[in-house]
Design an enzyme around this catalytic site. Structure first.
Site, PDB file in Angstrom:
ATOM      1  N   ASN A   1       0.865  -1.181   0.000  1.00  0.00           N
ATOM      2  CA  ASN A   1       0.000   0.000   0.000  1.00  0.00           C
ATOM      3  C   ASN A   1       0.902   1.231   0.000  1.00  0.00           C
ATOM      4  O   ASN A   1       1.481   1.571   1.020  1.00  0.00           O
ATOM      5  CB  ASN A   1      -0.901  -0.038   1.250  1.00  0.00           C
ATOM      6  CG  ASN A   1      -1.722   1.232   1.392  1.00  0.00           C
ATOM      7  OD1 ASN A   1      -1.786   2.055   0.478  1.00  0.00           O
ATOM      8  ND2 ASN A   1      -2.347   1.397   2.557  1.00  0.00           N
TER       9      ASN A   1
ATOM     10  N   LYS B   1       0.112   4.262  -0.254  1.00  0.00           N
ATOM     11  CA  LYS B   1      -0.525   5.458   0.325  1.00  0.00           C
ATOM     12  C   LYS B   1      -0.299   6.643  -0.619  1.00  0.00           C
ATOM     13  O   LYS B   1      -0.259   6.452  -1.827  1.00  0.00           O
ATOM     14  CB  LYS B   1      -0.015   5.690   1.754  1.00  0.00           C
ATOM     15  CG  LYS B   1      -0.132   4.403   2.600  1.00  0.00           C
ATOM     16  CD  LYS B   1       0.075   4.601   4.058  1.00  0.00           C
ATOM     17  CE  LYS B   1      -0.105   3.272   4.777  1.00  0.00           C
ATOM     18  NZ  LYS B   1      -0.042   3.372   6.223  1.00  0.00           N
TER      19      LYS B   1
ATOM     20  N   HIS C   1      -9.518   1.278   4.908  1.00  0.00           N
ATOM     21  CA  HIS C   1      -8.240   1.461   5.593  1.00  0.00           C
ATOM     22  C   HIS C   1      -8.432   2.418   6.773  1.00  0.00           C
ATOM     23  O   HIS C   1      -9.229   3.357   6.692  1.00  0.00           O
ATOM     24  CB  HIS C   1      -7.190   2.023   4.620  1.00  0.00           C
ATOM     25  CG  HIS C   1      -5.804   1.972   5.193  1.00  0.00           C
ATOM     26  ND1 HIS C   1      -5.335   2.918   6.069  1.00  0.00           N
ATOM     27  CD2 HIS C   1      -4.811   1.061   5.035  1.00  0.00           C
ATOM     28  CE1 HIS C   1      -4.093   2.594   6.428  1.00  0.00           C
ATOM     29  NE2 HIS C   1      -3.752   1.476   5.818  1.00  0.00           N
TER      30      HIS C   1
ATOM     31  N   GLU D   1      -6.808   4.808   7.785  1.00  0.00           N
ATOM     32  CA  GLU D   1      -6.579   6.227   7.459  1.00  0.00           C
ATOM     33  C   GLU D   1      -7.807   6.835   6.785  1.00  0.00           C
ATOM     34  O   GLU D   1      -8.081   8.024   6.940  1.00  0.00           O
ATOM     35  CB  GLU D   1      -5.308   6.358   6.601  1.00  0.00           C
ATOM     36  CG  GLU D   1      -4.053   6.147   7.452  1.00  0.00           C
ATOM     37  CD  GLU D   1      -2.873   5.542   6.717  1.00  0.00           C
ATOM     38  OE1 GLU D   1      -2.836   5.575   5.492  1.00  0.00           O
ATOM     39  OE2 GLU D   1      -1.972   5.013   7.410  1.00  0.00           O
TER      40      GLU D   1
ATOM     41  N   GLU E   1      -5.179  -4.698  10.588  1.00  0.00           N
ATOM     42  CA  GLU E   1      -4.162  -3.665  10.784  1.00  0.00           C
ATOM     43  C   GLU E   1      -4.444  -2.920  12.087  1.00  0.00           C
ATOM     44  O   GLU E   1      -5.276  -1.994  12.105  1.00  0.00           O
ATOM     45  CB  GLU E   1      -4.193  -2.666   9.623  1.00  0.00           C
ATOM     46  CG  GLU E   1      -3.871  -3.276   8.284  1.00  0.00           C
ATOM     47  CD  GLU E   1      -3.257  -2.250   7.331  1.00  0.00           C
ATOM     48  OE1 GLU E   1      -2.222  -2.575   6.739  1.00  0.00           O
ATOM     49  OE2 GLU E   1      -3.795  -1.135   7.201  1.00  0.00           O
TER      50      GLU E   1
ATOM     51  N   GLY F   1       2.825   2.544  10.785  1.00  0.00           N
ATOM     52  CA  GLY F   1       3.773   3.646  10.632  1.00  0.00           C
ATOM     53  C   GLY F   1       4.481   4.037  11.911  1.00  0.00           C
ATOM     54  O   GLY F   1       5.134   5.070  11.992  1.00  0.00           O
TER      55      GLY F   1
ATOM     56  N   SER G   1       3.759  -1.895  10.209  1.00  0.00           N
ATOM     57  CA  SER G   1       5.216  -1.920  10.397  1.00  0.00           C
ATOM     58  C   SER G   1       5.854  -3.251   9.989  1.00  0.00           C
ATOM     59  O   SER G   1       6.808  -3.714  10.633  1.00  0.00           O
ATOM     60  CB  SER G   1       5.594  -1.560  11.846  1.00  0.00           C
ATOM     61  OG  SER G   1       5.157  -0.247  12.153  1.00  0.00           O
TER      62      SER G   1
HETATM   63  O1  LIG Z   1      -1.194   0.880   6.862  1.00  0.00           O
HETATM   64  C1  LIG Z   1      -0.412   0.022   6.485  1.00  0.00           C
HETATM   65  C2  LIG Z   1      -0.645  -0.724   5.242  1.00  0.00           C
HETATM   66  O2  LIG Z   1      -1.925  -0.513   4.752  1.00  0.00           O
HETATM   67  C3  LIG Z   1       0.826  -0.267   7.255  1.00  0.00           C
HETATM   68  O3  LIG Z   1       1.695   0.796   7.100  1.00  0.00           O
HETATM   69  P1  LIG Z   1       3.221   0.637   7.619  1.00  0.00           P
HETATM   70  O4  LIG Z   1       3.735  -0.648   7.032  1.00  0.00           O
HETATM   71  O5  LIG Z   1       3.921   1.859   7.090  1.00  0.00           O
HETATM   72  O6  LIG Z   1       3.149   0.567   9.122  1.00  0.00           O
END
Ligand SMILES: O=C(CO)COP(=O)(O)O
Length: 261
Positions: free
Chosen positions: A12, A14, A102, A104, A174, A180, A220
């Protein structure tokens, strides 16, 4: 990982990498992986919308085995919805997957279970495979409600979804506190929730559906922690954020941290 379900490693991106950077990254990834790697695991990238046409042209032109998809879609199929992208548009671009719900999107765009459900149904109308994300925040984790929270999000997203549709869904657990942050859930944490999601699928549908669905862990994930996560029976892959932006590191993750493919 359990025999019978092909692992899926999805990156992903982002809101990172423009369409030129996307081409360079996918080319590097394709160069780093071989047929054995693709036989062992499905590999997908989820770039921003503006990159998808470039990725499609590269994947088709070079006959790459890399799959791709979008990070979101509209719950509507078309019309006066300024700024939205429909499932039909994504299907036309050759997308296999679309990420839905997601954390976010839930957090910064106030997406609730009803909207997430509408997007899951929209994805199926256009033959896209949803990667449905669920997971709890830190407060819920501290109070011990992580399983109930994630299962409730699953139920909310699957309203009116048939057994045939559900059998093809991809779930991603997740935990928000692990995204992150460098704070990776332990393999046992990942297994606890992924196992509970699979059990709930068996209750909502049947054992066959539950056994077919791939459940990913995200938060992560790096090449040095993927192996322990993949060793869990109900974890069938990873949804990788930051570490998927580096093609060499993402390729190592696609090999579950092992040095040769
Ligand atoms: O949100 C994520 C994947 O959709 C995970 O992000 P990270 O791997 O940067 O922690």
């Amino acid at each position: 990982m359990t025999a019978g379900r092909k692992p899926l490693i999805a990156g992903n991106w982002k809101m990172n990498l423009n369409h030129l950077e996307a081409i360079a990254t996918v080319q590097k990834l394709a160069f780093a992986l071989n047929d054995k790697d693709f036989d062992r695991a499905d590999v997908a990238v989820l770039p921003p919308y503006t990159d998808l046409r470039s990725v499609q042209t590269l994947v088709d032109g070079d006959k790459l085995r890399i799959l791709y998809g979008a990070q979101d879609l509209s719950s509507y199929d078309g019309g006066a919805y300024t700024g939205e992208i429909s499932g039909a548009m994504l299907a036309k671009l050759g997308c296999t997957f679309v990420t839905i719900g997601h954390s976010e999107r839930r957090q910064y765009h106030r997406e609730d279970d009803e909207l997430v459900n509408g997007k899951v149904l929209a994805a199926y109308r256009h033959s896209l495979t949803p990667i449905l994300c669920v997971g709890e925040g830190l407060e819920v984790r501290r109070s011990g409600g992580h399983v109930a929270h994630s299962v409730a999000q699953l139920e909310g997203a699957l309203r009116k979804v048939t057994a045939e549709q559900a059998a093809s869904i991809v779930l991603a657990y997740e935990p928000v506190w692990a995204i992150g942050t460098g704070e990776v859930a332990t393999p046992a944490d990942a297994q606890e929730v992924c196992g509970a999601l699979r059990s709930r699928l068996a209750e909502l549908y049947d054992g066959e559906v539950a056994a077919a669905v791939r459940i990913l862990y995200g938060g992560s994930v790096k090449s040095d922690n993927i192996a322990g996560i993949m060793a869990q029976p109900d974890v069938d892959g990873a949804l990788v954020g930051g570490a998927s932006l580096d093609a060499a590191e993402f390729a190592r993750i696609c090999r579950f941290g092992e040095t040769s493919g």
